[in-house]
Design a protein around this motif. Sequence first.
Motif, short mmCIF file in Angstrom:
data_model
loop_
_atom_site.label_atom_id
_atom_site.label_comp_id
_atom_site.label_asym_id
_atom_site.label_seq_id
_atom_site.Cartn_x
_atom_site.Cartn_y
_atom_site.Cartn_z
N UNK A 156 -55.88 12.37 -29.31
CA UNK A 156 -55.88 13.42 -28.36
C UNK A 156 -56.36 12.78 -27.12
N UNK A 157 -55.98 13.32 -26.09
CA UNK A 157 -56.57 12.80 -24.75
C UNK A 157 -56.47 13.81 -23.46
N UNK A 158 -57.81 14.24 -23.24
CA UNK A 158 -57.67 15.05 -22.17
C UNK A 158 -57.10 16.67 -22.26
N UNK A 159 -57.26 17.14 -23.33
CA UNK A 159 -56.46 18.38 -23.82
C UNK A 159 -57.30 19.59 -23.26
N UNK A 160 -56.74 20.34 -22.48
CA UNK A 160 -57.05 21.62 -22.06
C UNK A 160 -56.40 22.68 -22.80
N UNK A 161 -57.06 23.76 -23.30
CA UNK A 161 -56.35 24.86 -24.30
C UNK A 161 -57.07 26.10 -24.13
N UNK A 162 -56.42 27.24 -23.85
CA UNK A 162 -57.24 28.47 -23.60
C UNK A 162 -56.31 29.45 -24.53
N UNK A 163 -57.04 30.11 -25.41
CA UNK A 163 -56.36 31.13 -26.45
C UNK A 163 -57.11 32.33 -26.26
N UNK A 164 -56.50 33.51 -25.86
CA UNK A 164 -56.98 34.72 -25.64
C UNK A 164 -57.29 35.69 -26.72
N UNK A 165 -58.23 36.65 -26.91
CA UNK A 165 -58.53 37.39 -27.96
C UNK A 165 -57.17 38.58 -27.96
N UNK A 166 -56.79 38.96 -29.03
CA UNK A 166 -55.60 39.90 -29.34
C UNK A 166 -54.63 39.20 -29.08
N UNK A 167 -54.09 37.92 -29.21
CA UNK A 167 -52.83 37.26 -28.82
C UNK A 167 -52.58 36.37 -30.17
N UNK A 168 -51.21 36.23 -30.40
CA UNK A 168 -50.77 35.33 -31.38
C UNK A 168 -50.21 34.18 -30.54
N UNK A 169 -50.97 32.84 -30.54
CA UNK A 169 -50.70 31.77 -29.75
C UNK A 169 -50.06 30.58 -30.75
N UNK A 170 -49.11 30.31 -30.44
CA UNK A 170 -48.10 29.23 -31.27
C UNK A 170 -48.65 27.84 -30.92
N UNK A 171 -49.29 26.98 -31.53
CA UNK A 171 -49.58 25.61 -31.50
C UNK A 171 -48.58 24.81 -32.05
N UNK A 172 -47.70 24.09 -30.94
CA UNK A 172 -46.49 23.41 -31.56
C UNK A 172 -46.59 22.03 -31.15
N UNK A 173 -45.85 21.16 -32.00
CA UNK A 173 -45.79 19.70 -31.64
C UNK A 173 -45.06 19.11 -32.97
N UNK A 174 -44.55 17.93 -32.57
CA UNK A 174 -44.08 16.94 -33.99
C UNK A 174 -45.20 16.66 -34.80
N UNK A 175 -44.72 16.41 -35.99
CA UNK A 175 -45.88 15.53 -37.01
C UNK A 175 -46.41 14.34 -35.90
#
Length: 523
Positions: A24-43
Amino acid sequence: MSHALPEAVRMRGVSKHFGGVRALEGVDLDIRPGEVHALLGENGAGKSTILKILRGVQPPSAGTVEIGGTAMKGFTPEVARRLGVSMAFQEMSLVPTLTVAQNVFLNREIKAGALIDDRAAIEEARRLFARMGVAVDPLAKVADIPAGHRQLTEIVKATSQPCKVLVLDEPTTALSGNEVERLFDYVRQLKAEGVAVVYVSHRMDEIFRIADRASVLRDGRHVVTGPMADFTLDSLIAHIIGRRSRGFSDVVRETATVGETILEAQGLVGEHKPAGVDLTLRRGEVVGIAGLLGSGRSSLARVLAGVAPLRGGEIRVKGRAVTINKPADAIAAGIALVPEDRSRQGFVAFHSVESNIALPNLSRLSDGGFVDGSKSARLADESIARLRIKTDGCRAPVRSLSGGNAQKVVIAKWLATEPDILILDEPTAGIDIGSKSEIVTLIRGLAKAGKAILVLSSELQELLAACDRILVMSDGRIAREIDRQALDPGPGGSEADALGQAEQTLNTFMQQARSEARTGTAR
């Protein structure tokens, strides 16, 4: 949803390095309460590393992580649990020798005084499954229940304690269509209660149905985050793999050149299932088996491969009756099985690509009781080239490979036994969208080269892309046989639309088969 609430997950500048390897390199990520947040990417994109950091299994090399506004200062699973992070693992964390209820409350046992209260645990587990709308026996040993019930147990275990953040990692790979619907209803309940759900899946249709927003990682970096309404299937896949792709629509499905009959099975009966299956496979064709959970697909594969006992019926290979009591008998008869659970049954993760490919081929690689290293390395190098396995070399451990390439290793080791009949059980489960089409193209190529191939899958688009004929199983029996071309709609519309319409038709056939089996009206 109040904007005054802190983010359920807030990551800033998160990096993770393993020696000289950047995960991983410098990842910013926000996930809110009460949401379904898909985290996607290749293997290999960095999803697993992000989840391990969130779960407290690994600390980041740099950056900060907050859960509900509280900074994670120690990265251990216990710290993450106390902050409200819970996870249902793709590689399940269940103990096979314990019951369902014991697994649900493992390390958090319900007690009456100083003693464990098994009765209370059983009742609470039953209540939790009922809340999800599914029936799983809390008293059953995990080793004795189907894969779908194990997956549901993993999810109930994760939600059996209060949580602010629930991570679902490939939660539907072993579930039937009805069970997926029950899970989605349950996820919506949790969302309404303010739980942030991080949803990881390679099944794009599910993502568009259940997710509110999506974030894409590629090569360890954050690519994009946005509402699902801002994405199309094509644009999302382009973000994931860095180029345009049509998924399974990329597979070129030429008309099969069918040759001689290779396999004839009549009246196959297993310990529980199958329950009187007739099956014919011909050289050069791909035959698919569809069916809802409990239909008996995997049981049929295990009987044919000698993994499960055959209680009745006959198997003929190239016109000759064969007796298959164990896997070695199947291999000798030219039958090879690529199993459903590749991480537990398909490869030894800490062993090299070379040693994994060599395992079922030791007799022909050995000289005087010792494995000939040059022969073994040559076989591995040939397999790597043939299947285009992306690896640092034949000595690399399989655990270092992406899901798609690890699956190619499993296929390669069985192809090295030179089978006439190749059975693949869920061949693209847990594999990214780009690798899925690559595996299906490989399957089509093997059939074109003269193999007879049986594909068992819960992913209908995979069957439609790969197969020439599709058999629908229900309650251990073949309920219907369908020529793949009969599922194609008339001219007009896109290939993706045609695939979607064919999927709906096939799903209807499966539902009808289950209904007919239950009412005793099966044809």
